[in-house]
Design an enzyme around this catalytic site. Sequence first.
Site, short mmCIF file in Angstrom:
data_model
loop_
_atom_site.label_atom_id
_atom_site.label_comp_id
_atom_site.label_asym_id
_atom_site.label_seq_id
_atom_site.Cartn_x
_atom_site.Cartn_y
_atom_site.Cartn_z
N GLU A 198 -5.91 -4.37 10.48
CA GLU A 198 -4.83 -3.44 10.77
C GLU A 198 -5.15 -2.66 12.04
O GLU A 198 -5.94 -1.70 12.00
CB GLU A 198 -4.66 -2.45 9.61
CG GLU A 198 -4.36 -3.10 8.29
CD GLU A 198 -3.73 -2.13 7.30
OE1 GLU A 198 -2.63 -2.40 6.84
OE2 GLU A 198 -4.35 -1.08 7.02
N ASN A 253 0.88 -1.18 0.00
CA ASN A 253 0.00 0.00 0.00
C ASN A 253 0.91 1.22 0.00
O ASN A 253 1.46 1.58 1.03
CB ASN A 253 -0.89 -0.03 1.26
CG ASN A 253 -1.71 1.25 1.40
OD1 ASN A 253 -1.83 2.03 0.46
ND2 ASN A 253 -2.27 1.45 2.59
N TRP A 254 1.05 1.81 -1.17
CA TRP A 254 2.00 2.93 -1.30
C TRP A 254 1.50 4.22 -0.67
O TRP A 254 2.26 5.17 -0.53
CB TRP A 254 2.31 3.17 -2.78
CG TRP A 254 3.22 2.16 -3.39
CD1 TRP A 254 3.86 1.12 -2.75
CD2 TRP A 254 3.63 2.09 -4.76
NE1 TRP A 254 4.62 0.42 -3.63
CE2 TRP A 254 4.51 0.99 -4.88
CE3 TRP A 254 3.35 2.85 -5.91
CZ2 TRP A 254 5.10 0.63 -6.09
CZ3 TRP A 254 3.93 2.49 -7.12
CH2 TRP A 254 4.79 1.40 -7.20
N LYS A 255 0.21 4.28 -0.36
CA LYS A 255 -0.37 5.52 0.16
C LYS A 255 -0.04 6.67 -0.80
O LYS A 255 -0.04 6.46 -2.01
CB LYS A 255 0.13 5.77 1.60
CG LYS A 255 -0.10 4.53 2.48
CD LYS A 255 0.11 4.76 3.93
CE LYS A 255 -0.18 3.46 4.66
NZ LYS A 255 -0.09 3.59 6.11
N HIS A 303 -9.64 1.81 4.36
CA HIS A 303 -8.39 1.92 5.14
C HIS A 303 -8.63 2.91 6.28
O HIS A 303 -9.37 3.89 6.13
CB HIS A 303 -7.26 2.41 4.22
CG HIS A 303 -5.93 2.34 4.88
ND1 HIS A 303 -5.52 3.30 5.80
CD2 HIS A 303 -4.94 1.42 4.82
CE1 HIS A 303 -4.31 2.95 6.25
NE2 HIS A 303 -3.94 1.83 5.68
N SER A 306 3.02 -2.13 10.46
CA SER A 306 4.46 -2.27 10.71
C SER A 306 5.00 -3.67 10.38
O SER A 306 5.87 -4.18 11.08
CB SER A 306 4.79 -1.87 12.16
OG SER A 306 4.44 -0.51 12.38
N GLY A 355 2.31 2.33 10.76
CA GLY A 355 3.36 3.34 10.59
C GLY A 355 4.05 3.74 11.88
O GLY A 355 4.75 4.75 11.93
N GLU A 410 -6.94 5.24 7.42
CA GLU A 410 -6.65 6.65 7.11
C GLU A 410 -7.81 7.29 6.36
O GLU A 410 -8.10 8.47 6.54
CB GLU A 410 -5.34 6.75 6.31
CG GLU A 410 -4.14 6.47 7.22
CD GLU A 410 -2.95 5.83 6.54
OE1 GLU A 410 -2.87 5.85 5.30
OE2 GLU A 410 -2.09 5.30 7.27
N GLY A 455 2.61 -1.00 4.27
CA GLY A 455 2.83 0.37 3.85
C GLY A 455 4.31 0.65 3.63
O GLY A 455 4.88 0.34 2.58
N GLY A 456 4.96 1.20 4.67
CA GLY A 456 6.34 1.67 4.57
C GLY A 456 7.31 0.68 3.93
O GLY A 456 8.11 1.06 3.06
P1 PGA Z 1 2.65 0.28 7.61
O1 PGA Z 1 1.20 0.59 6.97
O2 PGA Z 1 3.10 -1.04 7.05
O3 PGA Z 1 3.51 1.42 7.15
O4 PGA Z 1 2.46 0.22 9.11
C1 PGA Z 1 0.26 -0.42 6.79
C2 PGA Z 1 -0.99 0.12 6.17
O5 PGA Z 1 -1.44 1.22 6.55
O6 PGA Z 1 -1.60 -0.52 5.28
#
Ligand code: PGA
Length: 254
Positions: free
Chosen positions: A167, A10-12, A95, A213, A173, A97, A234-235
């Site tokens: 999640e 998930n590149w956001k 998601h 994470s 993050g 966010e 994500g990251g």
């Molecule tokens: P993260 O993000 O791996 O950077 O914690 C996960 C996500 O929000 O899908």
Amino acid sequence: MNRTPIIAGNWKMHKTVGEAREFAYAIRNHKVESAVEMVVCAPFTSLSALAEELKGSEVRVGAQNMHYEASGAYTGEISPGMLTDLGIHYVIIGHSERREYFAETDETVNKKAKAAFANGLVPIVCVGENLAQYESGETKAHIRNQVIRAVEGLSSEQTKQLVIAYEPIWAIGTGKSSSVDDAQDVIGFIRSTVEDAFDSQVAVQVRILYGGSVKPENIASYMEQPDIDGALVGGASLAADSYLQLVQGVVGGK
Ligand code: PGA
């Protein structure tokens, strides 16, 4: 039941079109030893380039959101049909966010999940509790409610194809991942919630990912768990080498 594991990046809000193309060049010839579905969920602006560069490879492209209507006066929105037109396979829905910053609700998540299936897209529906809910022991009640509301009105056949990503918001993050045992406990609970809403045939097929994470160093320990079918990352999905290490980690854990 053999559920094919998924590593979904998930590149956001990251990467220009040029950067997305570079990532695609770096991963598109990667051959995995056993079945792992490689998925990259990118910003709308990069989807067309990624679909083009990854055509014929084993990597599937996903979007991070969409509207549930087919078309209309919705300035700034993207419809399901616009995604399928590009050859997009998956779409992340709900998601945390988007729930937190863009007013996504259980109701719109449900509408979007239905619209995704109606257009031949597979939704990756995200659920998760916040820190206060976690600390006060409300995780399961909250997750059960989110799952039940997300799948309301879906058919059994659709739900068998559904991907759910658990999640915990406090783990996204932050570098604070959920313990492997806690993640298995909640994900097993999600599977039994799907069984309650449908039946065991559906529950055994739905794929449930952990997210929050996840890194190359911890992916294998999650994958060893019986109910965890992969990760939404994500990251650690932004650099091609890290992404490929995650894919290798899945092979190591199952
Ligand atoms: P993260 O993000 O791996 O950077 O914690 C996960 C996500 O929000 O899908």
